[in-house]
Design an enzyme around this catalytic site. Structure first.
Site, short mmCIF file in Angstrom:
data_model
loop_
_atom_site.label_atom_id
_atom_site.label_comp_id
_atom_site.label_asym_id
_atom_site.label_seq_id
_atom_site.Cartn_x
_atom_site.Cartn_y
_atom_site.Cartn_z
N HIS A 87 0.95 -0.78 -0.36
CA HIS A 87 -0.14 -0.29 0.24
C HIS A 87 1.11 1.20 0.14
CE1 HIS A 87 0.67 -0.11 4.37
NE2 HIS A 87 0.65 1.06 3.70
N ASP A 129 -0.48 -8.04 1.94
CA ASP A 129 0.48 -6.46 1.56
C ASP A 129 2.06 -6.11 1.09
OD1 ASP A 129 -0.21 -3.73 1.60
OD2 ASP A 129 0.31 -2.92 3.39
N SER A 213 5.21 1.70 7.50
CA SER A 213 4.17 1.53 7.07
C SER A 213 5.09 0.56 6.75
CB SER A 213 3.06 2.46 6.21
OG SER A 213 2.24 2.24 6.75
#
Length: 252
Positions: A87, A129, A213
């Site tokens: 992402h 992800d 992230s």
């Protein structure tokens, strides 16, 4: 105006061209000192070579997007492979910055100069992800890069875990998971026997933020990477859960 100065011991002028110029405006809440006060500089913890495996990922314009990890492969041939989250929307002209950590506990900002621009995407999996990138060139030996190991077994490899990451694009931070506080899960789900994610139920020290992230969840005893951060509810204002895509589910 822009002035470029080339310093070299060789009298021969370089063959080079300028391909991009980027800057970050002062109004953006990212960069040195932008992360929450509960975050802990990596240099405040005992020395750990894993810090030299961590990468701050910038967009081509210089925006501080995510965190990545320089990971080894089974050939152990020094290929410049970076593990991060899908992402993050990393592009082929992204900038990968090495050694972005303060030189001391609570110390000053670090340089962004140890950087490599450009790479190719080797693997991507929306179910956990994850993305794996190969940089266009290898980090220089004087940067003392460290290729992180990983563990993709289905069983959880021990009870102690920690994370190294760049919250809000800040210098590298260290977060420690609660003891026995990790289990299999779906994304944003409860702990279960299956699932493509590892759930950190809470942080004993530190937290994560946007910019974290893609950062690795690391087993304390072996220092092996077992997952990459997708997201969660954790912040300095609470002690809630985070979710990491499992290496076990990333690829075969």
């Amino acid at each position: 105006s822009l002035c470029l100065i080339w310093e070299s011991v060789s009298p021969k002028p370089p063959t080079a061209k300028l391909t991009q110029v980027w800057f970050e405006t002062q109004t953006e809440k990212s960069g040195f000192g932008s992360s929450g006060p509960c975050n802990i500089d990596v240099e405040c913890i005992s020395p750990n070579p894993m810090k030299d495996a961590l990468v701050l990922i910038l967009s081509p314009s210089g925006a501080r997007r995510c965190t990545g990890t320089l990971v080894n492969n089974t050939a152990q041939d020094g290929a410049p492979l970076v593990l991060t989250a899908r992402h993050c929307n990393t592009t082929a002209d992204a900038i990968f910055v090495f050694d972005y950590y303060s030189p001391s506990c609570g110390g000053p900002d670090a340089s962004l100069l140890r950087s490599i621009q450009g790479g190719s995407k080797l693997a991507s999996n929306p179910n956990s992800d994850v993305e794996l990138w190969k940089l266009d060139r290898s980090p220089l030996p004087q940067w003392k890069p460290f290729w992180a190991g990983w563990d993709r077994t289905d069983s959880l490899p021990g009870s102690g875990y920690y994370c190294l990451h760049h919250p809000s694009g800040d210098v590298l931070k260290h977060s420690t998971a609660e003891t026995n506080g990790v289990g299999r899960s779906s994304y944003l789900g409860a702990v279960s026997n299956t699932g493509s994610y590892l759930r950190v139920n809470g942080w004993a020290a530190g937290t994560t933020e946007p910019g974290s992230s893609g950062s690795p969840l690391i087993q304390l005893g072996t220092h092996a990477v077992v997952g990459q951060l997708r997201g969660g509810y954790a912040a300095c204002s609470n002690n809630l859960e985070d979710f990491y895509g499992r290496i076990y589910r990333d690829w075969e």
